[in-house]
Write a protein that holds these residues in place. Structure first.
Motif, PDB file in Angstrom:
ATOM      1  N   CYS A   1       0.836  -1.190   0.000  1.00  0.00           N
ATOM      2  CA  CYS A   1       0.000   0.000   0.000  1.00  0.00           C
ATOM      3  C   CYS A   1       0.877   1.248   0.000  1.00  0.00           C
ATOM      4  O   CYS A   1       1.803   1.360   0.804  1.00  0.00           O
TER       5      CYS A   1
ATOM      6  N   CYS B   1      -5.958   0.117   5.506  1.00  0.00           N
ATOM      7  CA  CYS B   1      -6.547   1.457   5.424  1.00  0.00           C
ATOM      8  C   CYS B   1      -7.565   1.598   4.291  1.00  0.00           C
ATOM      9  O   CYS B   1      -8.186   2.635   4.143  1.00  0.00           O
TER      10      CYS B   1
ATOM     11  N   CYS C   1      -6.127  -2.087   0.088  1.00  0.00           N
ATOM     12  CA  CYS C   1      -5.346  -2.317   1.299  1.00  0.00           C
ATOM     13  C   CYS C   1      -6.250  -2.797   2.429  1.00  0.00           C
ATOM     14  O   CYS C   1      -7.259  -2.163   2.729  1.00  0.00           O
TER      15      CYS C   1
ATOM     16  N   SER D   1      -7.117   1.805   1.146  1.00  0.00           N
ATOM     17  CA  SER D   1      -6.658   2.568  -0.011  1.00  0.00           C
ATOM     18  C   SER D   1      -6.574   1.689  -1.260  1.00  0.00           C
ATOM     19  O   SER D   1      -6.284   0.493  -1.170  1.00  0.00           O
TER      20      SER D   1
ATOM     21  N   CYS E   1      -0.173   3.405   3.545  1.00  0.00           N
ATOM     22  CA  CYS E   1       0.309   3.068   4.886  1.00  0.00           C
ATOM     23  C   CYS E   1       1.503   2.132   4.876  1.00  0.00           C
ATOM     24  O   CYS E   1       2.049   1.813   5.919  1.00  0.00           O
TER      25      CYS E   1
END
Ligand SMILES: [Zn+2]
Length: 117
Positions: free
Chosen positions: A73, A92, A89, A94, A76
């Motif tokens: 990711c 998080c 991800c 994403s 993070c």
């Protein structure tokens, strides 16, 4: 057949390496294949058995380990195994992730018998 050309390339690598180590016989080969290569371990072993006939790798056991597709990711920094083609991800959420492995295909290690002298 995809595995046949891979088996042929593996055999070429093994022959070169074996010559470098003065090996007279190759007994075991370990191959690592990323999941994205879609290599079927059983077919690869089967194809290798066919194309290694008459070479120093005849009768060698070919083990193929399929490695998972991994992504990282950008948000993070978490690395995770991609499952079901979801590149989101897990930490998080994403979607700014990039694939870090899964396409690799290489000879990880192999075992030989060396000639004496
Ligand atoms: Zn993340």
């Amino acid at each position: 057949m995809h595995e046949l050309s891979i088996a042929t390339s593996i055999l070429e690598i093994i022959k070169e390496e074996a010559a470098r180590h003065n090996a007279t016989r190759v007994t075991k080969i370990k191959v690592a294949a990323g999941a994205l290569t879609a290599v079927v371990p059983e077919s690869l072993a089967f194809c290798f058995g066919i194309c290694s006939r008459g070479t120093l790798a005849e009768g060698a056991v070919l083990e193929c380990e399929v490695r998972p597709v991994m992504a990282r990711c950008d948000g993070c920094g978490r690395e995770f195994a991609v499952e079901g083609w979801s590149f989101l991800c897990p930490r998080c959420g994403s979607s700014r992730t990039r694939m870090v492995s899964g396409q690799e295909l290489y000879v990880d290690s192999f075992e030989v018998e060396q000639g004496c002298g």
